[in-house]
Write a protein that holds these residues in place. Sequence first.
Motif, PDB file in Angstrom:
ATOM      1  N   SER A  15       0.815  -1.224   0.000  1.00 12.66           N
ATOM      2  CA  SER A  15       0.000   0.000   0.000  1.00 12.66           C
ATOM      3  C   SER A  15       0.846   1.271   0.000  1.00 12.66           C
ATOM      4  N   ASN A  16       1.883   1.284  -0.806  1.00 11.54           N
ATOM      5  CA  ASN A  16       2.763   2.454  -0.906  1.00 11.54           C
ATOM      6  C   ASN A  16       2.748   3.097  -2.286  1.00 11.54           C
ATOM      7  N   LYS A  17       1.795   2.716  -3.113  1.00 10.44           N
ATOM      8  CA  LYS A  17       1.668   3.270  -4.469  1.00 10.44           C
ATOM      9  C   LYS A  17       2.935   3.076  -5.297  1.00 10.44           C
ATOM     10  N   ILE A  18       3.623   1.973  -5.073  1.00 12.59           N
ATOM     11  CA  ILE A  18       4.824   1.652  -5.842  1.00 12.59           C
ATOM     12  C   ILE A  18       4.383   1.222  -7.233  1.00 12.59           C
ATOM     13  N   GLN A  20       5.353   0.142 -11.449  1.00 10.76           N
ATOM     14  CA  GLN A  20       6.310  -0.761 -12.091  1.00 10.76           C
ATOM     15  C   GLN A  20       7.684  -0.115 -12.154  1.00 10.76           C
ATOM     16  N   VAL A  21       7.743   1.206 -12.315  1.00 16.30           N
ATOM     17  CA  VAL A  21       9.033   1.903 -12.340  1.00 16.30           C
ATOM     18  C   VAL A  21       9.739   1.757 -11.002  1.00 16.30           C
ATOM     19  N   GLY A  22       8.991   1.901  -9.920  1.00 13.94           N
ATOM     20  CA  GLY A  22       9.571   1.725  -8.588  1.00 13.94           C
ATOM     21  C   GLY A  22      10.069   0.314  -8.364  1.00 13.94           C
ATOM     22  N   ALA A  23       9.294  -0.670  -8.817  1.00  9.46           N
ATOM     23  CA  ALA A  23       9.703  -2.071  -8.663  1.00  9.46           C
ATOM     24  C   ALA A  23      10.946  -2.363  -9.497  1.00  9.46           C
ATOM     25  N   ILE A  24      11.003  -1.796 -10.697  1.00  4.67           N
ATOM     26  CA  ILE A  24      12.173  -1.995 -11.556  1.00  4.67           C
ATOM     27  C   ILE A  24      13.406  -1.367 -10.921  1.00  4.67           C
ATOM     28  N   HIS A  25      13.263  -0.163 -10.385  1.00  2.26           N
ATOM     29  CA  HIS A  25      14.407   0.481  -9.711  1.00  2.26           C
ATOM     30  C   HIS A  25      14.838  -0.303  -8.479  1.00  2.26           C
ATOM     31  N   PHE A  26      13.879  -0.812  -7.720  1.00  2.00           N
ATOM     32  CA  PHE A  26      14.185  -1.640  -6.553  1.00  2.00           C
ATOM     33  C   PHE A  26      15.008  -2.857  -6.976  1.00  2.00           C
ATOM     34  N   ALA A  27      14.578  -3.519  -8.050  1.00  4.68           N
ATOM     35  CA  ALA A  27      15.305  -4.687  -8.558  1.00  4.68           C
ATOM     36  C   ALA A  27      16.705  -4.300  -9.028  1.00  4.68           C
ATOM     37  N   LEU A  48       4.883  -6.769  -1.207  1.00  4.90           N
ATOM     38  CA  LEU A  48       4.667  -5.661  -2.136  1.00  4.90           C
ATOM     39  C   LEU A  48       3.193  -5.637  -2.558  1.00  4.90           C
ATOM     40  N   ASN A  49       2.315  -5.993  -1.642  1.00  2.00           N
ATOM     41  CA  ASN A  49       0.877  -6.067  -1.919  1.00  2.00           C
ATOM     42  C   ASN A  49       0.269  -4.680  -2.126  1.00  2.00           C
ATOM     43  N   ARG A  50      -0.840  -4.668  -2.873  1.00  2.00           N
ATOM     44  CA  ARG A  50      -1.672  -3.471  -3.057  1.00  2.00           C
ATOM     45  C   ARG A  50      -0.861  -2.239  -3.483  1.00  2.00           C
ATOM     46  N   ASN A  51      -0.059  -2.400  -4.502  1.00  2.00           N
ATOM     47  CA  ASN A  51       0.662  -1.284  -5.115  1.00  2.00           C
ATOM     48  C   ASN A  51       0.186  -1.158  -6.558  1.00  2.00           C
ATOM     49  N   ASP A  52       0.961  -0.537  -7.403  1.00  2.00           N
ATOM     50  CA  ASP A  52       0.610  -0.367  -8.819  1.00  2.00           C
ATOM     51  C   ASP A  52       1.639  -1.061  -9.702  1.00  2.00           C
ATOM     52  N   ILE A  53       2.053  -2.255  -9.310  1.00  2.00           N
ATOM     53  CA  ILE A  53       3.114  -2.981 -10.003  1.00  2.00           C
ATOM     54  C   ILE A  53       2.504  -3.867 -11.088  1.00  2.00           C
ATOM     55  N   GLY A  80      -2.907  -8.006  -5.133  1.00  2.00           N
ATOM     56  CA  GLY A  80      -3.577  -6.723  -5.278  1.00  2.00           C
ATOM     57  C   GLY A  80      -2.861  -5.733  -6.167  1.00  2.00           C
ATOM     58  N   ASN A  81      -2.009  -6.216  -7.059  1.00  2.00           N
ATOM     59  CA  ASN A  81      -1.320  -5.373  -8.032  1.00  2.00           C
ATOM     60  C   ASN A  81      -1.920  -5.615  -9.412  1.00  2.00           C
ATOM     61  N   PRO A  82      -1.714  -4.664 -10.356  1.00  2.00           N
ATOM     62  CA  PRO A  82      -2.215  -4.862 -11.721  1.00  2.00           C
ATOM     63  C   PRO A  82      -1.578  -6.043 -12.457  1.00  2.00           C
ATOM     64  N   ALA A  83      -0.424  -6.504 -12.011  1.00  2.00           N
ATOM     65  CA  ALA A  83       0.220  -7.655 -12.661  1.00  2.00           C
ATOM     66  C   ALA A  83      -0.722  -8.851 -12.627  1.00  2.00           C
ATOM     67  N   SER A  84      -0.698  -9.623 -13.692  1.00  2.00           N
ATOM     68  CA  SER A  84      -1.572 -10.783 -13.772  1.00  2.00           C
ATOM     69  C   SER A  84      -1.226 -11.798 -12.683  1.00  2.00           C
ATOM     70  N   ALA A  85      -2.209 -12.586 -12.339  1.00  2.34           N
ATOM     71  CA  ALA A  85      -1.982 -13.638 -11.342  1.00  2.34           C
ATOM     72  C   ALA A  85      -0.920 -14.614 -11.834  1.00  2.34           C
ATOM     73  N   ALA A  86      -0.888 -14.869 -13.146  1.00  2.00           N
ATOM     74  CA  ALA A  86       0.107 -15.792 -13.702  1.00  2.00           C
ATOM     75  C   ALA A  86       1.515 -15.243 -13.504  1.00  2.00           C
ATOM     76  N   MET A  87       1.713 -13.947 -13.713  1.00  2.00           N
ATOM     77  CA  MET A  87       3.047 -13.352 -13.530  1.00  2.00           C
ATOM     78  C   MET A  87       3.438 -13.384 -12.058  1.00  2.00           C
ATOM     79  N   GLN A  88       2.487 -13.116 -11.184  1.00  2.00           N
ATOM     80  CA  GLN A  88       2.775 -13.173  -9.757  1.00  2.00           C
ATOM     81  C   GLN A  88       3.150 -14.600  -9.355  1.00  2.00           C
TER      82      GLN A  88
END
Length: 125
Positions: A15-18, A20-27, A48-53, A80-88
């Motif tokens: 729930s930090n509004k992270i 995909q750009v934030g996740a990519i930078h984190f990686a 990393l639940n409930r973000n915008d990844i 709870g992210n936009p990423a598909s369940a398959a990708m998760q």
Amino acid sequence: GSGVLLQLTTLYLSSNKISQVGAIHFAEVLTSTDSAAALLPRLKILWLNRNDIDESGVDAVRNALDKGALPSLEQLMFQGNPASAAMQQKATETLRVRNSTRVDKSVVIESESKVADQYASMRGL
């Protein structure tokens, strides 16, 4: 100081509004050190639940795990992210396979790896 990162075992970034750009930078940060295992070496839980990844963010984190980042990680959550369940699920499977290899103190042979890849492909992972 940086010594705190060496001791950290749980990191809740839900729930930090992270994005995909934030996740990519984190990686990227996880894999930019001399040793991918050097940053957060004792981290066991990463939420990393409930973000915008989206898929690209989840895939970046998965690739960082493949490169040896977060060597002690046991639990990775992207619910709870936009990423598909398959990708998760693919990211979770990457972690599960890595951990089972480490726990069993054995090496996954190439043929087993190919079978796992074929299975993931058939399941759409």
